[in-house]
Design a protein around this motif. Structure first.
Motif, short mmCIF file in Angstrom:
data_model
loop_
_atom_site.label_atom_id
_atom_site.label_comp_id
_atom_site.label_asym_id
_atom_site.label_seq_id
_atom_site.Cartn_x
_atom_site.Cartn_y
_atom_site.Cartn_z
N MET A 133 -25.09 17.37 -34.23
CA MET A 133 -24.08 16.31 -34.30
C MET A 133 -23.93 15.66 -32.93
N HIS A 134 -23.56 14.39 -32.95
CA HIS A 134 -23.43 13.64 -31.71
C HIS A 134 -22.15 14.00 -30.97
N SER A 135 -22.16 13.75 -29.66
CA SER A 135 -20.95 13.93 -28.84
C SER A 135 -20.84 12.75 -27.89
N THR A 136 -20.62 11.59 -28.48
CA THR A 136 -20.54 10.34 -27.71
C THR A 136 -19.09 9.92 -27.53
N ARG A 137 -18.88 9.00 -26.58
CA ARG A 137 -17.56 8.39 -26.41
C ARG A 137 -17.72 6.93 -26.05
N LYS A 138 -16.82 6.12 -26.55
CA LYS A 138 -16.84 4.70 -26.21
C LYS A 138 -16.23 4.49 -24.83
N ILE A 139 -16.92 3.73 -24.00
CA ILE A 139 -16.40 3.31 -22.71
C ILE A 139 -15.77 1.93 -22.85
N LYS A 140 -16.51 1.03 -23.47
CA LYS A 140 -16.04 -0.27 -23.94
C LYS A 140 -16.45 -0.37 -25.40
N GLU A 141 -16.02 -1.42 -26.06
CA GLU A 141 -16.34 -1.56 -27.48
C GLU A 141 -17.85 -1.55 -27.72
N ASP A 142 -18.60 -2.09 -26.75
CA ASP A 142 -20.05 -2.16 -26.91
C ASP A 142 -20.81 -1.31 -25.89
N LEU A 143 -20.11 -0.38 -25.24
CA LEU A 143 -20.75 0.50 -24.26
C LEU A 143 -20.38 1.94 -24.59
N ILE A 144 -21.40 2.78 -24.80
CA ILE A 144 -21.18 4.14 -25.29
C ILE A 144 -21.79 5.16 -24.33
N TYR A 145 -21.01 6.20 -24.06
CA TYR A 145 -21.50 7.32 -23.25
C TYR A 145 -22.34 8.23 -24.14
N VAL A 146 -23.59 8.50 -23.74
CA VAL A 146 -24.48 9.32 -24.56
C VAL A 146 -25.00 10.54 -23.78
N GLY A 147 -24.39 10.83 -22.64
CA GLY A 147 -24.84 11.95 -21.82
C GLY A 147 -24.34 13.29 -22.35
N GLY A 148 -24.53 14.30 -21.54
CA GLY A 148 -24.10 15.64 -21.92
C GLY A 148 -24.02 16.53 -20.70
N SER A 149 -23.57 17.77 -20.90
CA SER A 149 -23.35 18.69 -19.79
C SER A 149 -24.14 19.99 -20.00
N ASP A 150 -24.49 20.60 -18.88
CA ASP A 150 -25.18 21.88 -18.87
C ASP A 150 -24.30 22.89 -18.14
N ARG A 151 -23.82 23.89 -18.86
CA ARG A 151 -22.99 24.94 -18.27
C ARG A 151 -23.76 26.24 -18.08
N ARG A 152 -25.03 26.25 -18.47
CA ARG A 152 -25.85 27.45 -18.33
C ARG A 152 -26.61 27.47 -17.01
N LEU A 153 -26.93 26.30 -16.49
CA LEU A 153 -27.70 26.21 -15.25
C LEU A 153 -26.89 26.78 -14.09
N SER A 154 -27.48 27.71 -13.35
CA SER A 154 -26.75 28.34 -12.25
C SER A 154 -26.91 27.60 -10.94
N ARG A 155 -28.05 26.92 -10.75
CA ARG A 155 -28.29 26.22 -9.48
C ARG A 155 -28.89 24.85 -9.74
N PHE A 156 -28.25 23.82 -9.24
CA PHE A 156 -28.75 22.45 -9.34
C PHE A 156 -29.94 22.31 -8.40
N GLU A 157 -31.02 21.72 -8.90
CA GLU A 157 -32.28 21.62 -8.16
C GLU A 157 -32.79 23.01 -7.76
N ASN A 158 -32.34 24.02 -8.51
CA ASN A 158 -32.69 25.42 -8.24
C ASN A 158 -32.31 25.82 -6.82
N LEU A 159 -31.26 25.17 -6.29
CA LEU A 159 -30.85 25.39 -4.91
C LEU A 159 -29.33 25.53 -4.75
N PHE A 160 -28.58 24.58 -5.31
CA PHE A 160 -27.14 24.52 -5.08
C PHE A 160 -26.37 25.20 -6.21
N PRO A 161 -25.55 26.22 -5.93
CA PRO A 161 -24.78 26.86 -6.99
C PRO A 161 -23.83 25.87 -7.67
#
Length: 401
Positions: free
Chosen positions: A1-29
């Motif tokens: 299922m989708h998890s989008t949100r409207k920013i404007k009537e014709d602009l939609i957020y389609v990103g997402g989040s990662d809570r499992r990754l421990s280090r960004f770029e395998n470097l930064f916690p």
């Protein structure tokens, strides 16, 4: 299922989040995770703003498909070719074979390095000041080289006055439904993540960030949509003020950061005594970190925040304690400047860490090292308390000014 949100009537957020990754770029916690932001514009022509990391690929594709709601994709704008934002380009191009990729010449070159896929006949290369009309919207492209890769551009929507800012103005931290800055309490937790993100990833490129800020100042920006973290629509002034300080290496706070390394607690004891002396002389919000226990990305962020830094470390194998050495290497690489530094070293038989720490600081721009460094011989001696108090007095007088 989708998890989008409207920013404007014709602009939609389609990103997402990662809570499992421990280090960004395998470097930064990243204990609070990270978001990968992407946006769909539904005008006469449809536009996808960047893609996402492979870790959220299933959710991301479902979001894009839902946002387009059966419409074809006309343009995919690639502002940044780093894999956390370009990993899904091939999947999108395959799913939407009529879509054109809009990017800089350098990004097109990098695409060929990442993918064995010929899209030359589907690539629209843009340069500084070029514009793309999608119907009611006109997208204005602004080059932002070395913020923080050479191919980067940002995109300004002239109709809605939105800046799609690539990695600029981003922050660590996963999003939980609330995607706007005015839907969350942007407290110390979020600000610390924003600072740590900027200083460790973009910090070296202050001159280039300044160039982008000057370009942005000429635009009427009502909203900033970055590739990480919340969308800014209310507190833009706060964010821009922070970026101005960070990119000019101006301290945010007049206070003392004590970064110390200790083997058996003797160096730690000395800086604890110093901290108490500083507090007695009116210095507030003293920050103290054991460099062996604190991730270096946090040390870097705090170094950008604080006006004065005390470095305290023992000699180790004839050099500087390794964790302290790594920290010094990072702040040098990230071009930290405009700080006042005091040095304390320790050594039972041949203390040399102080001279070596100073040698690193002396190679950095606009750094002031206080004279009369303190050298401990195994432990703080009673006859050194006066010298330590004099150091505290000098720091306090500068901080309290």
């Amino acid at each position: 299922m989708h998890s989008t949100r409207k920013i404007k009537e014709d602009l939609i957020y389609v990103g997402g989040s990662d809570r499992r990754l421990s280090r960004f770029e395998n470097l930064f916690p990243i204990p609070r995770g990270v978001s990968y932001n992407s946006y769909v514009l539904l005008d006469d022509k449809t536009v996808l703003m960047d893609t996402a990391d492979e870790s959220i690929s299933r959710q991301y594709i479902e979001n894009v498909v839902h946002a387009l709601d059966g419409r074809p994709l006309d343009y995919m704008i690639v502002q940044h070719m780093e894999p956390d934002h370009c990993a899904m380009i091939d999947a999108v191009m395959s799913r939407y074979p009529e879509a054109k990729m809009v990017c800089t010449a350098k990004a097109a070159q990098m695409f060929a390095q990442f993918y064995d896929l010929d899209v030359s006949d589907r690539t629209l290369v843009v340069k500084e000041g070029d514009k793309l009309s999608t119907g009611e919207h006109t997208l204005h492209f602004v080059l932002a080289p070395m913020v923080h890769w050479p191919e980067v551009m940002v995109t300004y929507d002239e109709k809605d006055k939105i800046l799609f800012s690539a990695d600029a103005f981003g922050t660590f931290g996963a999003l939980a439904g609330n995607i706007f800055d005015d839907e969350i309490t942007f407290d110390d937790v979020w600000m610390n993540d924003a600072r740590r993100y900027y200083t460790n990833i973009v910090g070296k490129y202050g001159v280039q960030v300044q160039a982008v800020l000057k370009k942005a100042a000429a635009l009427d920006i009502q909203m900033i949509c970055p590739l990480h973290g919340p969308i800014w629509r209310e507190n833009l002034g706060t964010l821009l003020e922070k970026y101005q300080k960070w990119s000019t290496y101006e301290p945010e706070d007049k206070t003392v950061m004590i970064a110390y390394a200790t083997m058996y607690g003797n160096t730690e004891n000395a800086v604890n005594v110093l901290a108490n002396m500083l507090a007695d002389k009116g210095v507030k919000n003293i920050a103290m970190y054991d460099v062996s226990e604190t991730d270096v990305s946090e040390l870097v962020a705090e170094s950008f925040r604080c006006s004065h830094i005390v470095l305290a470390a023992p000699t180790y194998n004839g050099g500087v304690q390794p964790k302290m050495e790594a920290y010094l290497s990072d702040i040098k690489a990230l071009a930290l400047q405009n700080r006042t530094v005091a040095i304390i070293d320790n050594g039972t038989w041949a203390p040399t860490a102080g001279k070596q720490m100073r040698a690193v600081i002396d190679t950095m721009k606009n750094m002031t090292v206080l004279e009369n460094p303190i050298t401990l011989k195994s432990a703080l001696a009673k006859n050194q308390l006066a010298s330590l108090d004099a150091l505290a007095e000098e720091l306090a007088s500068q901080v309290n000014g």
